[in-house]
Scaffold this active site. Structure first.
Site: not given
Ligand code: NAD
Ligand code: WQD
Length: 346
Positions: A126, A151, A155
């Site tokens: 991330s 969290y 990462k």
């Molecule tokens: P998500 O929660 O939609 O998907 C994760 C999936 O993993 C889910 O289906 C959940 O049921 C499964 N899971 C969790 N723990 C498990 C376990 N112990 N055993 C088996 N299955 C398990 O999340 P996402 O948004 O698709 O994110 C996927 C990956 O990307 C994660 O590692 C997350 O940290 C990373 N990531 C997401 C974002 C974002 O904004 N969505 C940003 C950066 C990184």
């Molecule tokens: C985006 C912008 C908020 C909600 C998070 C995690 C990060 C990564 C991605 C996994 C920011 C603003 C939000 C609301 C708002 N995930 N906001 N009102 O903060 O960039 O990152 O998700 O790795 O680890 O921290 O994403 O979508 O929460 O926010 O004004 O109700 O929207 O302040 O500027 P963020 P976000």
């Protein structure tokens, strides 16, 4: 056909990636415990691709089950590891859950892969590892900053664990993909994001406000040192994120990489402020969004957007969709979900 394990393959980014993998001819096995997803997602994947991936429902925190999986599936050529817990606030309240699920499981996966003759591994990292970077756009060489939350820490430490493991296991090749802000849904509207409870992320909060499920959006701070005072992020269509995984996997499988651990940013390269995202919603839907300016949210960085040149050049991948494209897909998905809920309650 190459067999790929996708952990968390029924989740938001995982399901979109399974679609792209199947479209490219890979054979997919999904492992998911449905802790943050639903088996119905499988119907969406089948509707789009016409192919049903193998699905094994189990919890990857069970080390014996992980070992057993790899004993039964010696022909797995690559692993894309999405499974993790991802709610930043929850990780502050319950850090050990996050260390167990995001670090413990990663260790089990790498232990199993270290026993194989050759193995390819992709890790969901991330942009949170950069914290508030000093320079925009952010390159992969920008320093990793102390994590704001357990969290975020999982990462950073996760990347270190993979790097250390790759150093002593030359037969293991790994790529960490640092996602910026993935948003949107598949254009067919068959799969999308399924936030549980009140969304913490901006996009689902906007679409739920637009549909009338939330009264109004709180914009967290308008006094930041940016053009309009609101925070800036790099919002990237989830389908573009999914396609980058296929590109990274091909690099690993074809063994094109000189180093066996690499890191890539996945973003569009363009930063958008919260107000610009609201404007995109209004442009795409033709409707006004109800919002108010609220205090800053603790832990928010002012701005973060990616330098994407490394992924462009080395992976031959580039984000194709605009913010409006992603917004439209998110809005179509929101409308479809609410319609199906109405049907259920009738
Ligand atoms: P998500 O929660 O939609 O998907 C994760 C999936 O993993 C889910 O289906 C959940 O049921 C499964 N899971 C969790 N723990 C498990 C376990 N112990 N055993 C088996 N299955 C398990 O999340 P996402 O948004 O698709 O994110 C996927 C990956 O990307 C994660 O590692 C997350 O940290 C990373 N990531 C997401 C974002 C974002 O904004 N969505 C940003 C950066 C990184
Ligand atoms: C985006 C912008 C908020 C909600 C998070 C995690 C990060 C990564 C991605 C996994 C920011 C603003 C939000 C609301 C708002 N995930 N906001 N009102 O903060 O960039 O990152 O998700 O790795 O680890 O921290 O994403 O979508 O929460 O926010 O004004 O109700 O929207 O302040 O500027 P963020 P976000």
């Amino acid at each position: 056909m190459k067999k790929i394990l996708v952990t968390g393959g029924l989740g938001f980014i995982g399901s979109h990636t399974v679609v792209e993998l199947q479209n490219e001819g890979f054979d997919v096995v999904i492992v998911d415990n449905l802790s943050n997803s639903s088996e119905n997602v499988m119907d969406g994947i089948v509707a789009i691709t016409g192919k049903k991936p193998i699905f094994e429902k189990f919890d990857l925190r069970d080390k014996l089950k992980v070992e057993d999986f790899f004993t039964r599936n010696t022909d797995v050529e690559g692993v894309i590891h999405f499974a993790a817990s991802k709610a930043v606030g929850e990780s502050v309240e319950n850090p050990l859950l996050y260390y167990e699920n995001n670090i413990g499981v990663l260790v089990y996966m790498l232990q199993a892969l270290s026993k194989k003759g050759s193995a390819n591994f992709i890790f969901s990292s991330s942009c949170t590892v950069y914290g508030q970077a000093d320079e925009m756009p952010i390159t992969e060489n920008a320093p990793v900053k102390p994590a704001e939350s357990p969290y975020g820490n999982t990462k950073q430490v996760g990347e270190e664990i993979i790097k250390d493991t790759c150093r002593v296991n030359p037969q293991l090749s790994a790529i960490a993909l640092r996602y910026f802000n993935p948003i949107g849904a598949h254009p067919t509207v068959e799969i999308g994001e399924l936030p549980i409870g009140v969304p913490q992320n901006l996009l689902p909060y906007i679409t739920q406000t637009g549909i009338g499920l939330r009264e109004q959006l709180s914009v967290f701070g308008d006094d930041y040192p940016t053009t309009d005072g609101t925070c800036i992020r790099d919002y990237i269509h989830v389908v573009d994120v999914a396609k980058a995984h296929v590109a990274a996997l091909k690099r690993l499988v074809e063994d094109n990489n000189e180093q066996n651990f690499e890191v890539f940013n996945l973003g569009t390269g363009t930063g958008s402020s919260v107000l610009e995202v609201i404007q995109s919603f209004e442009r795409v839907t033709g409707e006004k969004l109800k919002y108010r300016i609220a205090p800053r949210r603790e832990g928010d960085v002012i701005q973060a957007y990616a330098d994407t040149q490394k992924a462009n050049k080395i992976l031959g991948w580039k984000a194709e969709s605009t913010l409006d494209d992603a917004m439209k897909s998110a809005w179509d998905w929101e409308k479809k979900m609410r319609k199906s809920e109405e049907k259920v309650s009738v």
